[in-house]
Structures are given as structure tokens and as C-alpha cells.
Design a protein around this motif. Structure first.
Motif, PDB file in Angstrom:
ATOM      1  N   LEU A 127       1.088  14.856  31.863  1.00  9.05           N
ATOM      2  CA  LEU A 127       2.203  15.182  32.880  1.00  9.05           C
ATOM      3  C   LEU A 127       2.494  14.062  33.736  1.00  9.05           C
ATOM      4  O   LEU A 127       3.426  13.704  34.222  1.00  9.05           O
ATOM      5  CB  LEU A 127       1.808  16.151  33.576  1.00  9.05           C
ATOM      6  CG  LEU A 127       3.013  16.906  34.662  1.00  9.05           C
ATOM      7  CD1 LEU A 127       3.812  17.771  33.676  1.00  9.05           C
ATOM      8  CD2 LEU A 127       2.549  17.995  35.575  1.00  9.05           C
ATOM      9  N   SER A 158       4.904  22.841  24.266  1.00 12.17           N
ATOM     10  CA  SER A 158       5.760  21.610  24.819  1.00 12.17           C
ATOM     11  C   SER A 158       5.222  20.086  24.800  1.00 12.17           C
ATOM     12  O   SER A 158       4.352  19.530  25.581  1.00 12.17           O
ATOM     13  CB  SER A 158       5.673  21.926  26.454  1.00 12.17           C
ATOM     14  OG  SER A 158       6.128  23.366  26.764  1.00 12.17           O
ATOM     15  N   LEU A 200      -1.451  20.595  31.401  1.00 13.80           N
ATOM     16  CA  LEU A 200      -0.400  19.663  32.141  1.00 13.80           C
ATOM     17  C   LEU A 200      -0.646  19.689  33.657  1.00 13.80           C
ATOM     18  O   LEU A 200       0.454  20.168  34.437  1.00 13.80           O
ATOM     19  CB  LEU A 200       1.226  20.050  31.646  1.00 13.80           C
ATOM     20  CG  LEU A 200       1.301  19.594  30.109  1.00 13.80           C
ATOM     21  CD1 LEU A 200       2.610  20.344  29.657  1.00 13.80           C
ATOM     22  CD2 LEU A 200       1.628  18.225  30.024  1.00 13.80           C
ATOM     23  N   GLY A 205       1.409  23.951  28.854  1.00 10.04           N
ATOM     24  CA  GLY A 205       2.860  24.082  28.157  1.00 10.04           C
ATOM     25  C   GLY A 205       2.835  24.552  26.920  1.00 10.04           C
ATOM     26  O   GLY A 205       2.801  23.692  25.722  1.00 10.04           O
ATOM     27  N   PRO A 238      -2.592  24.796  34.174  1.00  9.29           N
ATOM     28  CA  PRO A 238      -1.287  24.588  33.964  1.00  9.29           C
ATOM     29  C   PRO A 238      -1.116  24.294  32.384  1.00  9.29           C
ATOM     30  O   PRO A 238      -1.742  23.116  31.979  1.00  9.29           O
ATOM     31  CB  PRO A 238      -0.647  23.536  34.896  1.00  9.29           C
ATOM     32  CG  PRO A 238      -1.915  23.427  36.005  1.00  9.29           C
ATOM     33  CD  PRO A 238      -3.063  23.554  35.215  1.00  9.29           C
ATOM     34  N   GLU A 256       7.433  19.304  34.932  1.00  8.41           N
ATOM     35  CA  GLU A 256       7.006  20.573  34.838  1.00  8.41           C
ATOM     36  C   GLU A 256       8.018  21.362  34.232  1.00  8.41           C
ATOM     37  O   GLU A 256       7.938  22.435  33.614  1.00  8.41           O
ATOM     38  CB  GLU A 256       6.597  21.144  36.161  1.00  8.41           C
ATOM     39  CG  GLU A 256       5.090  20.460  36.654  1.00  8.41           C
ATOM     40  CD  GLU A 256       4.460  21.175  37.835  1.00  8.41           C
ATOM     41  OE1 GLU A 256       3.433  20.974  37.990  1.00  8.41           O
ATOM     42  OE2 GLU A 256       5.284  21.663  38.573  1.00  8.41           O
ATOM     43  N   VAL A 259       5.878  24.085  32.063  1.00  3.17           N
ATOM     44  CA  VAL A 259       4.639  24.319  32.448  1.00  3.17           C
ATOM     45  C   VAL A 259       4.730  25.775  33.061  1.00  3.17           C
ATOM     46  O   VAL A 259       5.300  26.163  34.015  1.00  3.17           O
ATOM     47  CB  VAL A 259       4.195  23.042  33.479  1.00  3.17           C
ATOM     48  CG1 VAL A 259       2.654  23.673  33.794  1.00  3.17           C
ATOM     49  CG2 VAL A 259       4.664  22.044  32.879  1.00  3.17           C
TER      50      VAL A 259
END
Ligand SMILES: Cc1cc2nc3c(=O)[nH]c(=O)nc-3n(C[C@H](O)[C@H](O)[C@H](O)COP(=O)(O)OP(=O)(O)OC[C@H]3O[C@@H](n4cnc5c(N)ncnc54)[C@H](O)[C@@H]3O)c2cc1C
Ligand code: SF4
Length: 512
Positions: free
Chosen positions: A484, A205, A90, A179, A177, A126, A131
Motif C-alpha cells: 500500500l 485487489s 494492505l 484487499g 486491512p 485504499e 481495502v
């Protein structure tokens, strides 16, 4: 189930799911319409044979290429859309991705908004998508208003050693980054079946877990799963959508609302609007510019396996690191090349679909000794690359590759990087039309109604109460993962609909 809503959102993926989340406390009566069901939590979620060989979570739908040859697209029709199986990388786009960028193959056009317009929404997205990351490692990183919500997912020892070796060669590997729920008490068990699989314990996520389920806790938000949107209907002026015709359990019905949002994913969104052609809109809804369906993009992608004949890679969760040293220019190349990121650890079952003639034990032997990368370059918008409807109504994708010199340069640079890091054998596979997981760009946003389909808040130029909130709005694809950015723009559109976004001029939710 009511028959009148303030907002009907068609599709529950990164765009539609996040929009519903952003509107959940608004008091607006919202209906989410989703063609798929909840993806079941079952042992097959994490079984490479079920997922890759038997394509358990693919819809069994065939699209066509320009010559009418069928192919199975990389789409997943469930609550949460493609994010149910995504790799959960992300990143934000780079600040320069919002501006015009010269590539070897042409110009990547400017967006009608700047990075700064989206930054606050990136920060919110985020948080919502939990994140995990670390700033300050990637020289191309855009400015941030705050730190990542959670610390980066740590490398396992084999990858930590590789990071060290790449740094020794002057590169700047950074923590991707991610999730995955590795918070204190989080549910993630760091398994090896994440990227490309659904999470059996709902620790990824994705839009279902992070957005749709929390949104449904509001009494104003309802979900109608297993319901296919067939066409949108307009009033006699052609300026307003009055209803959406859907198919549910073999029955056709029309649902009414004050506002409609199409979030079906870039190809299905274009197809739905094209199928909704009527007397006022003979070429499809929101298509007075003729741009609907055009500028279809999906990145130039190559899977790269760097193999060491004797060193076994025991990494379980491999997707922790990426490299942007070649993002804006490369060694001996003055143009952008793209991003290189670790994949989830490849296993034999994930390779057999593409290598059916190689025995599984051999594939597993290679996979045990490989480090696996996704090499990703920007493809450029070309109006001739487009979604149209085949005579039988199927989605037809007219697509030819763009900007491939840069991609080949990037694959060469990544191969050299890994050879210098001690891997003598490099295997690469260029992905084709069916690897459209990063599809975008069929209903670009812009300020000029003659050149774009949507305005900068993703409202159709041609219709007062129609929005498109999914990857369709991208005017360029950048070389970063899209989810994202789709989510951040969805939150921005939610604020606009509620008259809260800077620049919003009209309140869209009817007062009751
Ligand atoms: C294997 C894989 C790995 C990926 N990894 C990453 C990653 O690591 N990072 C990243 O950023 N991105 C990743 N992606 C891409 C990411 O998942 C997509 O960019 C994102 O989900 C797109 O969001 P969307 O809202 O445009 O569409 P989707 O998420 O696809 O949502 C569209 C929704 O609309 C529904 N729908 C479609 N047609 C209709 C209709 N007619 N009526 C009703 N409902 C309809 C679909 O069922 C779906 O739920 C990956 C994708 C795949 C497939
Ligand atoms: S790594 Fe974590 S988030 Fe990913 S599938 Fe496994 S448990 Fe789920």
C-alpha cells in the motif's frame, strides 16, 4: 504501437501499475513495458501442488548469494508483478516509521517525507485497492482522514474465538486491512488459496486488476507485455534518458519517450540501472552517490504454526487478524519488535517444499490443527547488503541478517502468546534469502544527492527524466507489509509528474 511516448513505465507491479493508473486520464501518452504476460486464469491458480511443489508461476530464474550459490528468488514476472500472488494485506506504515527510530540493532533512518505527506495518497490507494478494514482497534494506528472504504473482513468462528482469547490476555488484535473483493456483489468466494496464490476469479485487489486493466481503458495507455527492458540509454550530456533497449520475441529494439520510470521491483530495478552503465555513468545510472543497489532489505520473517493436538481449525480464509502490541516495544524489551499477522491457512502442499522428508499426511494432520502466523520484524538498512551483478550478468544478493535480537524476541513473544491462548505446540521456521517478497531499499529517496539515489518525488538526482517507482525508494523497511505504501507513493509521484502534488515545481509531461 507508437515510437514516441511521454512516459514509458518499465514494470507493472504495485509501483508501475499504480503509477499508470494515476496518470491514465492525464492525456500523456504512456507505454507500459512488462517482461511477463497476463497470468492465466486456470484451475492451477488454486492448486497448492502446482503453485508450491511445481513452482508454476515462478520464473525459473536463479539469483546468486554472496558466495555465488544459486537460489530461486520470490519474484513473479506477470502483468501486476508480485501482487498477482500476494497476500493482499494492505496496511499503512505507522506514523513513527517515517521518523528515525532507535532499534536494538541500530537506527532506522527517517524518511524525507512525513506520514502526513502520504496520508491523502494512502486514502486514494485504499479506494483503488478496495481495502476492507476497521479503524480504532490497533493502538499503533496512524491518524486517518476518513474511514476504510469497506468494512473489515470478518473472522470465521475459530479465529473470532482466538481473538477473544487474545483480548482476554490484554492484547489488542485488530482486523488486518485486506484487499479482497467482498463488497456487495463482489467476486471473492473466501477460498483457502489466496495468500501466495493467484486469484482464479480476479477478486484479489492486485495491480493488474485494480490498476493496469482500468488504465488500459484510456486510449493514451498501451501495454507491451513479454518485453524485457535490457538497458537505458542516455544523451551525450548524460543528463537525460533517450531510450530503452528492450528484447521482444528474440528481437532487440529501442523505445523512445520524454520520461522514463523504472518499476521493476527492488532487485531488478537496481540491476537494470547497473547494467545501463555508460561513459557518463560508469558505475550505473543514477549512481553518482554509489548508493544504487545498497541498503537492500526484505524484513526478518518467521512462519509460526501454533498447534492444538485435538482442536481442528476449520477456518477457510484465515488472514483476518494481526497484532501490533509488540510493534514499538515488547515485554521486557525497550526496542521495536514488529508485527504478527495471520497467514492464509497453511495446507500440506504449501509445507512440503520446505519439509520434503515429512510425509504429506503428517503435514496435513499438523496443518489441520494449526493456527498460522507470519512474524515480521524490521530489518535495518546496511550499505553492505546490496544488489550487484555477477560476472555472468545474474543478480547477486549480498545479504546478512540485521536486527535479529528484536526478531528473536518477537518470535518468543508470539510463541508465549499462543501458548497462553491454549496451544501447547509451537513450530517455527525462520525464512532465508529466497523469501524476499518484501524486498525494498536499493534506490533510497532522500534530499541529499550524496547519500540517496532519488529525490523525495522519486526522481533520480542524476538524471532529469528518470523516476524509480517501486519498493526501491524505501529508506527503511518498517515492520508492515509494503504494497500500500508503494502504491500511495506512486500516486504521489503521478501528481508530481502532473504538477499537482504539493511541492511540485515543474511540469514533466511535455505539452504537444
Ligand atoms: C507470496 C507473496 C506474498 C506477499 N504478500 C504481501 C501482502 O500481503 N501485502 C503486501 O503489502 N505485500 C505483499 N507482498 C509483497 C508485494 O507483492 C510487493 O511488495 C510489491 O508487489 C512490490 O511492488 P514493486 O512495484 O516494487 O514490484 P513488483 O510488484 O514485483 O513489480 C515489478 C514488475 O516489473 C517487472 N519487471 C522486472 N524486471 C523487468 C524488466 N527488466 N523489464 C520489464 N519488466 C520487468 C516484473 O515482471 C513485475 O511485473 C507479497 C509478495 C509475495 C511474493
Ligand atoms: S479469497 Fe477471494 S480474492 Fe482470495 S483467491 Fe479466493 S476468491 Fe480470490
Amino acid at each position: 504501437m507508437r515510437d514516441d511516448y511521454d512516459i514509458i513505465i518499465l514494470g507493472t507491479g504495485a509501483g508501475g501499475g499504480t503509477l499508470a493508473y494515476g496518470l491514465r486520464d492525464s492525456g500523456a501518452r504512456i507505454l507500459l513495458v512488462e517482461r511477463g504476460d497476463y497470468l492465466p486464469q486456470e484451475p492451477e491458480n488454486w492448486d497448492p501442488r502446482a503453485v508450491f511443489d511445481h513452482k508454476r508461476y515462478k520464473p525459473g530464474e536463479l539469483w546468486q548469494d554472496a558466495q555465488g550459490r544459486p537460489f530461486a528468488p520470490g519474484v513473479h514476472y506477470f502483468v501486476g508483478g508480485n501482487t498477482k500472488v500476494y497476500g493482499a494485506a494492505l496496511p499503512r506504515l505507522r506514523r513513527e516509521d517515517f521518523q528515525a527510530l532507535e532499534h536494538e540493532g541500530g537506527t532506522s533512518p527517517a524518511w524525507p517525507i512525513q506520514y502526513e505527506d502520504l496520508e491523502p495518497y494512502y486514502a486514494r490507494a485504499e479506494q483503488i485497492f478496495r481495502v476492507h478494514g476497521e479503524s480504532g482497534q490497533d493502538p499503533t494506528e496512524p491518524p486517518r482522514s476518513g474511514p476504510f472504504p469497506f468494512p473489515a473482513v470478518p473472522d470465521e468462528p475459530y479465529i473470532a474465538d482466538l481473538r477473544h482469547r487474545l483480548r482476554a490476555h490484554g492484547l489488542h488484535p485488530f482486523s488486518m486491512p485486506m484487499g479482497v473483493d467482498l463488497r456487495e456483489g463482489g467476486r471473492c468466494i473466501r477460498c483457502k488459496t489466496c495468500d501466495g496464490f493467484a486469484c482464479q476469479v480476479l477478486a484479489k485487489s492486485e495491480a493488474d486488476v485494480c490498476c493496469v486493466r482500468p488504465a488500459l481503458e484510456s486510449k493514451n495507455v498501451e501495454l507491451m507485455p513479454n518485453t524485457l527492458a535490457r538497458r537505458l540509454l542516455t544523451d551525450s550530456t548524460g543528463r537525460r534518458i533517450t531510450g530503452v533497449e528492450v528484447e521482444r520475441n528474440g528481437e532487440r529494439l529501442v523505445l523512445h519517450a520524454a520520461n522514463f520510470v523504472v518499476s521493476c521491483g527492488a532487485a531488478n530495478t537496481a540491476a537494470l540501472l547497473l547494467r545501463s552503465a555508460n561513459d557518463q555513468h560508469p558505475n550505473g545510472l543514477a549512481n553518482s552517490s554509489g548508493m544504487l543497489g545498497r541498503n537492500y532489505m526484505m524484513h526478518n520473517n518467521t512462519a509460526l504454526m501454533a498447534v492444538h493436538p485435538t482442536r481442528v481449525n476449520e477456518t477457510v480464509f484465515q488472514k483476518t487478524m494481526a497484532i501490533n502490541d509488540f510493534y514499538f516495544k515488547g515485554p521486557n524489551f525497550a526496542y521495536p519488535m514488529g508485527n504478527v499477522q495471520l497467514l492464509g491457512k497453511l495446507q500440506a502442499g504449501m509445507l512440503t517444499a520446505n519439509q520434503p522428508l515429512v510425509p504429506r499426511p503428517i503435514l496435513q494432520g499438523i496443518a489441520n490443527r494449526s493456527v498460522d502466523w507470519w512474524v515480521m520484524s524490521e530489518d535495518l538498512p546496511d550499505p553492505e547488503n546490496r544488489i550487484i551483478l555477477a560476472p555472468n550478468g545474474a543478480i547477486r544478493v549480498i545479504w546478512k541478517r540485521t536486527n535479529m535480537v528484536a526478531h528473536r524476541k518477537l518470535v518468543a513473544a508470539a510463541s508465549r502468546m499462543m501458548r497462553e491462548a491454549g496451544y501447547p505446540v509451537i513450530l517455527t521456521q525462520l525464512m532465508g534469502i529466497d523469501t524476499n517478497s518484501h524486498q525494498c531499499g536499493t534506490a533510497c529517496f532522500g534530499t541529499d544527492p550524496a547519500q540517496s539515489v532519488l529525490d523525495p518525488f522519486c526522481r533520480a538526482h542524476d538524471l532529469d527524466n528518470l523516476y524509480v517507482v517501486d519498493s526501491s525508494f524505501f529508506p527503511s523497511s518498517s515492520a508492515m507489509n509494503p504494497a500500500l505504501t508503494i502504491a500511495a507513493q506512486a500516486l504521489r509521484v503521478a501528481d508530481h509528474i502532473l504538477n499537482k502534488a504539493p511541492g511540485a515545481v515543474t511540469a514533466e509531461v511535455e505539452s504537444r
